[in-house]
Design a protein around this motif. Structure first.
Motif, mmCIF file in Angstrom:
data_model
loop_
_atom_site.group_PDB
_atom_site.id
_atom_site.type_symbol
_atom_site.label_atom_id
_atom_site.label_comp_id
_atom_site.label_asym_id
_atom_site.label_seq_id
_atom_site.Cartn_x
_atom_site.Cartn_y
_atom_site.Cartn_z
ATOM 1 N N TYR A 109 0.845 -1.211 0.000
ATOM 2 C CA TYR A 109 0.000 0.000 0.000
ATOM 3 C C TYR A 109 0.873 1.251 0.000
ATOM 4 O O TYR A 109 0.634 2.195 -0.766
ATOM 5 N N ARG B 109 0.876 3.938 -2.854
ATOM 6 C CA ARG B 109 0.505 5.317 -2.534
ATOM 7 C C ARG B 109 1.617 6.261 -2.991
ATOM 8 O O ARG B 109 1.335 7.343 -3.538
ATOM 9 N N GLU C 242 -5.948 7.419 -12.991
ATOM 10 C CA GLU C 242 -7.131 6.844 -12.373
ATOM 11 C C GLU C 242 -6.896 5.380 -11.990
ATOM 12 O O GLU C 242 -7.323 4.920 -10.936
ATOM 13 N N ARG D 59 -4.833 5.285 -8.871
ATOM 14 C CA ARG D 59 -5.634 5.609 -7.704
ATOM 15 C C ARG D 59 -6.487 4.428 -7.245
ATOM 16 O O ARG D 59 -6.579 4.144 -6.039
ATOM 17 N N LYS D 60 -7.123 3.733 -8.206
ATOM 18 C CA LYS D 60 -7.955 2.572 -7.859
ATOM 19 C C LYS D 60 -7.114 1.455 -7.239
ATOM 20 O O LYS D 60 -7.532 0.806 -6.286
ATOM 21 N N LEU E 51 -5.373 -0.341 0.034
ATOM 22 C CA LEU E 51 -5.728 0.207 1.333
ATOM 23 C C LEU E 51 -6.838 -0.604 1.985
ATOM 24 O O LEU E 51 -6.796 -0.917 3.185
ATOM 25 N N ASP E 52 -7.836 -0.992 1.151
ATOM 26 C CA ASP E 52 -8.940 -1.807 1.681
ATOM 27 C C ASP E 52 -8.423 -3.153 2.186
ATOM 28 O O ASP E 52 -8.828 -3.632 3.256
ATOM 29 N N THR F 92 -4.329 1.780 -5.581
ATOM 30 C CA THR F 92 -3.937 2.189 -4.228
ATOM 31 C C THR F 92 -5.106 2.040 -3.271
ATOM 32 O O THR F 92 -4.951 1.569 -2.129
ATOM 33 N N LYS F 93 -6.340 2.394 -3.736
ATOM 34 C CA LYS F 93 -7.540 2.262 -2.904
ATOM 35 C C LYS F 93 -7.786 0.782 -2.570
ATOM 36 O O LYS F 93 -8.103 0.438 -1.418
ATOM 37 N N THR G 263 1.419 6.604 -6.768
ATOM 38 C CA THR G 263 0.235 7.402 -7.163
ATOM 39 C C THR G 263 0.470 8.894 -6.905
ATOM 40 O O THR G 263 0.120 9.761 -7.739
#
Length: 872
Positions: free
Chosen positions: A409, A413, A466, A469-470, A476-477, A472-473, A416
């Motif tokens: 992550y 991050r 984009e 970003r997805k 994170l989840d 990285t998201k 990104t």
């Protein structure tokens, strides 16, 4: 056999394939094979011979030398011959064994000899041996006979004309295979010798027989004179001797009969006196035996008394047996009572010992319940510890996953953020792309743009940004989810540690151990389980033993009560039986039980004593009767001395034995003389028959050995017969070729008694009417005589070869010595011989024959090998 077609390849002087077509000569009969010397004329016949028999015709050539020196290396050497025989067509193909160049590589190898025969029915036969055997069966002659019948070789047919008698004899013996007649003479010689030897052996055997007979008969010796024997008188002497011996034998038999009758009478009288003496001796013996029995009478009476007492005692045996049985029952019950009482005392003592132990077991049951509870808790703790180990391992895995996701992550991050920074910085560059001179800047309003912002080539676009970003998201989840799971797993592990810690703390308070690990806890649990199991087994064993003792004690007490009752009843019955048996003893004459027992006897002994008494009484009665009888029979008689009578009888028996021995000797002499007489008579008959047979054999042997009026052995006689036939056939042609002047004949009378010149040849000259030697003929005349002899011999050989069909004859050279007239006569004779049913081939280089004979085989001789041309 009539040739049709001959094809040869690489053969002799012929370098390649050459063909001889004989079918064009079938009607003409006579043909000529001509060509220069050494061109290969005789090779044609050699090829035919090789095709039929696998060998060539001449004596100086063999199959290993037929490969042509002119042939190319690739040319094969072979012969193919087509011929007719009894209206059937045959074709045979052969190749000899020869060296040829290898098909692969350098050097040479041997071409193996092969043969193939094609039969009229379309089938074929392969292999040298099968083909040779089949062709011999078809033609019915072998190689030697074929050469004799089909080829009159160059220079060979004149040899028969001028040969000496012994040479001519050898020639005829080989040609007509007459060796069997000499073997017959040898067989007759062997038979004559064997019969002579048998006759001599038989004569010697007869002489030995008469000499043996003369050893027994003195008168017979006078009939033997040295090596000679007067057989008639000798046989008469033997018959007379046999008659004399038979007369003496009859007298001896008569004397033996008289002596035998005297012995019979003497023996009867002596036997009567012996029987009287024997009866007296029996009387003395019976009296002595009777006295011995009377001495035993008191002993037997005592035995009778014992037997009587034993019989009386036997009547009480049933009652006594019953009494003894009840007494035995009492003794048995007493022993059982003692055994069961001892058993009861032992069980009561064991029961007393087990009672406090069982009470202690009941007291220990509560403590064992506590141990079982402790074991149950310990088992649970071990399971929790195993679960704890698994959960801690899982927690470690989760922590590693958490750390990995955290790192992923953070990295995602960072990437990104870097992409967003690049993207923001590139926004000015994007606007600068659209600035033009004179147009105001949307930021500062300037109309001039001296230094525009530039856009890097690595600027991300919106899609890439984009996507980052997805990603990285998502990471994170995943990291947050892993954080929650790891925290939950840590709580679960802490709860397990708490529970197991409380139990272990309680356990530490009960034991000396303050710190427990899993192995020591498992060992402690195993020890407690072993102790609990041991206690259970021991408690169970003691309970079962106590229960068993209690049951056995009840059983033994019941048995003791029953035995007491049985013992009282048996004592009552025993008293009654003893009282009754005492009364029976007194009634039977016994004072008491002891006297009864002394009078008892076993059944076997009682039976033996009874038999002893019975035998004694029977023997005593028999001896009393026998003594009385013998006394009556021997009244007023005494024992006599029989020595004189026995000596007289012995003397008579000796005379009979001597007489019988003399008779046996006479009988043996008679049989010996009769056997000698029989053998001599049979031997004389055999001698007469053998002498007759030997006389015939000897006469035949002398006759076939030349001891006859013509002084000629049998083989020469047969050869002379063949010679006469040959001369008859030869003169038929010689008279024609010599215009009736010459005729051959055999000298019929030997010049002396020792000579064997019955095969000598002479010639009759009809111009002079005189006989003269054949060596006086000129060269041309000798050729015509020799040719006639050869043709005549071929006729006779064919006539005596079982009716074989050889329709072709080859004549090799010899015509060069003839003048024109003689040559014409020879050709006319051969033409007549050929006719329409026989082919005659002349092998010659004489030029005049080319003019006379139309059908020709021309052999052309060249530097690179010969060639064959068909002419006419």
């Amino acid at each position: 056999m009539r040739p049709k077609l001959l094809v040869i390849s690489g053969w002799g002087p012929y370098r390649d394939v050459q063909t001889v077509d004989f079918s064009s000569f079938e009607r003409g009969g006579l043909f000529l094979i001509t060509g220069p010397t050494g061109a290969g004329k005789t090779t044609v016949f050699d090829a035919i011979t090789f095709a039929l028999y696998g060998q060539v015709s001449g004596t100086v050539r063999d199959t290993g030398q037929v490969r042509s020196d002119f042939a190319a290396e690739e040319t094969k050497t072979w012969v193919e011959f087509t011929f007719s025989h009894r209206n059937e067509i045959y074709r045979v193909r052969r190749n000899p064994s020869y060296l040829r160049k290898k098909k692969k590589g350098d050097g040479y190898t041997t071409e193996r000899e092969q043969a193939v025969l094609f039969l009229p029915d379309g089938s074929s036969l392969e292999g040298n041996v099968p083909v040779n055997d089949k062709l011999r069966d078809i033609l019915s002659i072998d190689l030697i006979q074929f050469r004799q019948l089909s080829m009159i070789a160059q220079g060979e047919f004149t040899r028969l004309l001028t040969a000496r008698a012994d040479e001519r004899r050898t020639i005829f013996r080989n040609i007509f295979q007459l060796g069997r007649f000499d073997r017959m003479r040898q067989a007759m010689q062997k038979r004559e010798r064997e019969e002579r030897q048998r006759l001599q052996a038989l004569r010697e055997s007869l002489r030995e027989e008469i000499v043996r007979a003369a050893e027994e008969e003195e008168a017979l010796k006078e009939r033997i004179h040295g090596d000679g024997v007067d057989w008639e008188e000798a046989l008469v002497c033997l018959r007379e001797s046999i008659a004399q011996q038979e007369a003496l034998l009859r007298l001896g038999i008569k004397e033996s009969t008289r002596l035998t009758e005297a012995v019979k009478n003497q023996s009867a009288e002596l036997e009567r006196k012996r029987q009287k003496n024997a009866r007296l001796q029996e009387l003395y013996k019976a009296r002595k035996e009777l006295e011995r029995l009377l001495v035993q009478k008191e002993e037997i009476e005592e035995v009778k008394r014992r037997v009587e007492t034993g019989v009386r005692a036997g009547r009480l045996s049933g009652a006594y047996t019953s009494l003894q049985e009840i007494r035995g029952r009492l003794r048995q019950l007493g022993m059982e009572q003692k055994r069961e009482t001892d058993k009861k005392d032992r069980l009561e003592q064991l029961q007393k010992e087990l009672a406090p132990v069982c009470e202690d077991i009941k007291a220990r049951e509560e403590r064992e319940l506590e141990r079982e509870e402790e074991i149950r808790k310990l088992s649970g703790v071990l399971k929790e510890l195993d679960t704890l180990s698994m959960e801690e391992t899982r927690l470690q895995d989760m922590q590693k996953t958490y750390e990995r996701l955290e790192a992923q992550y953070q990295e995602s991050r960072r990437r990104t953020d870097a992409l967003e920074q690049k993207y923001r910085r590139s926004a000015v560059g994007l606007a600068a792309r659209y600035l033009q001179e004179g147009m105001p800047c949307p930021v500062c309003g300037s109309l001039t743009h001296p230094k525009k912002a530039q856009i890097s080539d690595e600027v991300p676009d919106e899609k890439t940004l984009e996507k980052a970003r997805k990603q990285t998201k998502a990471l994170l989840d995943q990291w947050n989810e892993s954080t929650a799971e790891t925290a939950a797993q840590a709580g679960k592990v802490g709860e397990i540690k708490r529970k197991t810690g409380e139990i272990l703390l309680t356990l530490s308070a009960k034991t000396d151990t303050s710190c427990w690990d899993r192995d020591s806890l498992a060992g402690y649990l195993k020890d407690q389980q072993r102790k609990a199991e041991a206690y259970k087994k021991e408690a169970e064993r003691l309970r079962k033993e106590y229960e068993k003792t209690d049951k056995e004690l009840l059983t033994v007490r019941a048995v003791c009560s029953r035995i007491d009752r049985d013992l009282q009843e048996a004592a009552r019955i025993c008293g009654q039986k003893e009282e009754a048996f005492g009364i029976s003893c007194r009634e039977a004459g016994f004072a008491d039980e002891q006297e009864y027992q002394s009078g008892c006897m076993e059944e076997a002994l009682l039976a033996r004593e009874r038999k002893r008494i019975e035998a004694y009484e029977q023997k005593l009665a028999f001896l009393e009767r026998e003594t009385a009888r013998l006394h009556r029979e021997t009244k007023d008689t005494v024992l006599e001395d029989l020595t004189a009578e026995e000596e007289k009888l012995f003397a008579l028996e000796e005379k009979i034995e001597k007489s019988q021995q003399q008779q046996l000797k006479l009988h043996a002499g008679i049989e010996s003389r009769k056997n000698s007489l029989t053998r001599l008579k049979e031997g004389r008959k055999k001698q007469e028959l053998l002498e007759q047979s030997y006389g015939v054999t000897s006469d035949i042997f002398r006759a076939v050995s030349g001891n006859n009026r013509q002084n000629m052995i049998f083989e020469d006689y047969v050869i002379a017969g063949y010679f006469d036939q040959i001369l008859l056939a030869a003169n038929y042609r010689l008279l024609r070729m010599s215009s009736g002047r010459y005729e051959l004949s055999r000298i019929r009378q030997a010049s002396d008694a020792r000579s064997r010149d019955s095969l000598e040849l002479q010639v009759l000259d009809h111009y002079t009417g005189k006989y003269r030697a054949v060596k006086t003929l000129s060269g041309g005349e000798s050729f015509k005589a020799a040719l006639s002899m050869a043709l005549g011999m071929a006729d006779i050989i064919q006539r005596n070869a079982g009716g074989i069909e050889l329709e072709t004859l080859f004549i090799d050279e010899g015509f060069g010595s003839l003048d024109r007239e003689s040559l014409d006569q020879a050709v006319d004779t051969l033409s007549a011989l050929a006719g329409t049913d026989r082919m005659v081939g002349i092998i010659s280089h004489v030029g005049e024959l080319k003019e006379r004979i139309g059908h020709q085989i021309l052999i052309e001789k060249h530097a690179d090998g010969s060639r064959i041309q068909m002419g006419g």
